[in-house]
Design an enzyme around this catalytic site. Structure first.
Site, mmCIF file in Angstrom:
data_model
loop_
_atom_site.group_PDB
_atom_site.id
_atom_site.type_symbol
_atom_site.label_atom_id
_atom_site.label_comp_id
_atom_site.label_asym_id
_atom_site.label_seq_id
_atom_site.Cartn_x
_atom_site.Cartn_y
_atom_site.Cartn_z
ATOM 1 C CB SER A 60 -0.928 0.021 1.216
ATOM 2 O OG SER A 60 -1.912 -0.974 1.118
ATOM 3 C CD GLN A 61 -0.888 6.967 -1.524
ATOM 4 O OE1 GLN A 61 -2.023 6.503 -1.648
ATOM 5 N NE2 GLN A 61 -0.608 8.239 -1.726
#
Length: 211
Positions: A60-61
């Site tokens: 994930s970012q």
């Protein structure tokens, strides 16, 4: 580049994007994200972007990891959190430094095995893993004060609501395709309160474990 300067640049960006929980920022700063991606992508590890980890999954970012962690902790410290979707183990590692115990469920065995190795390398010992279907959660060890889901569900799984302790917080992306919303669900005395927090983009939460 995995220098301290590169990490500080990421932290500065997270602050500019509205992350304000200092504990979350400190943990993001010291967690070596480059260990959770393929060596070929290590030079991009501290960019604020999702990166592929194989098996049609992503790490994930960092902003989203920070945002979801911040939402989970907004009402105070948590002692028992379930994570749905171990993936690379990066969000797991962040949670392990913020809460007392983490119970992480992953359907893709090879990803889970790699994540376990990374957490051992970082000496994070307060995480236990289950290989299984994230839609089912981990009912045998319920209830949980917090639940975080790292893939988008078409609807909020009833099993996860059932496993949330009174006052507990569930952070989950809900929707499909390009229409996805991050939601915060809190178990109140007489039901659940639901808060829509904005558009997001996640890989789908799928059924069934894969060896």
């Amino acid at each position: 580049m995995t220098s301290q300067r590169t990490r500080e640049r990421l932290i500065q960006r997270l602050c500019e994007e509205g992350i304000s929980n200092q504990r979350v920022l400190d943990v993001i700063r010291k967690t070596p994200r480059h260990l959770f991606v393929d060596e070929a992508l290590a030079h991009r590890a501290y960019e604020d972007t999702a990166l592929p980890i194989g098996h049609n999954q992503t790490i994930s970012q960092p902003y989203m990891v920070a945002r979801m962690s911040e939402l989970l902790l907004a009402a105070g410290p948590l002692d028992k959190v379930m994570e749905i979707g171990t993936g690379s183990g990066y969000q797991t590692a962040v949670l392990a430094q913020l809460v007392e115990r983490v119970f992480s469920v992953e359907r893709i065995k090879v990803l889970q095995d790699r994540a376990k190795e990374r957490l051992v390398e970082l000496n994070l010992r307060n995480v236990v893993f289950r290989w299984g279907d994230g839609w089912e959660g981990w009912p045998a060890l319920a209830p949980y004060n917090g639940i975080i889901v790292t893939a988008v569900a078409t609807d909020v799984p009833q099993a996860l609501l059932d496993q949330l302790a009174p006052g507990g917080r569930l952070v989950i992306p809900v929707g499909s395709g390009e229409v996805q919303q991050l939601m915060l669900i809190i178990r109140e005395e007489n039901g659940f309160s639901r808060h829509v927090l904005g558009a997001v983009r996640f890989v789908p939460l799928l059924n069934g474990p894969i060896a």
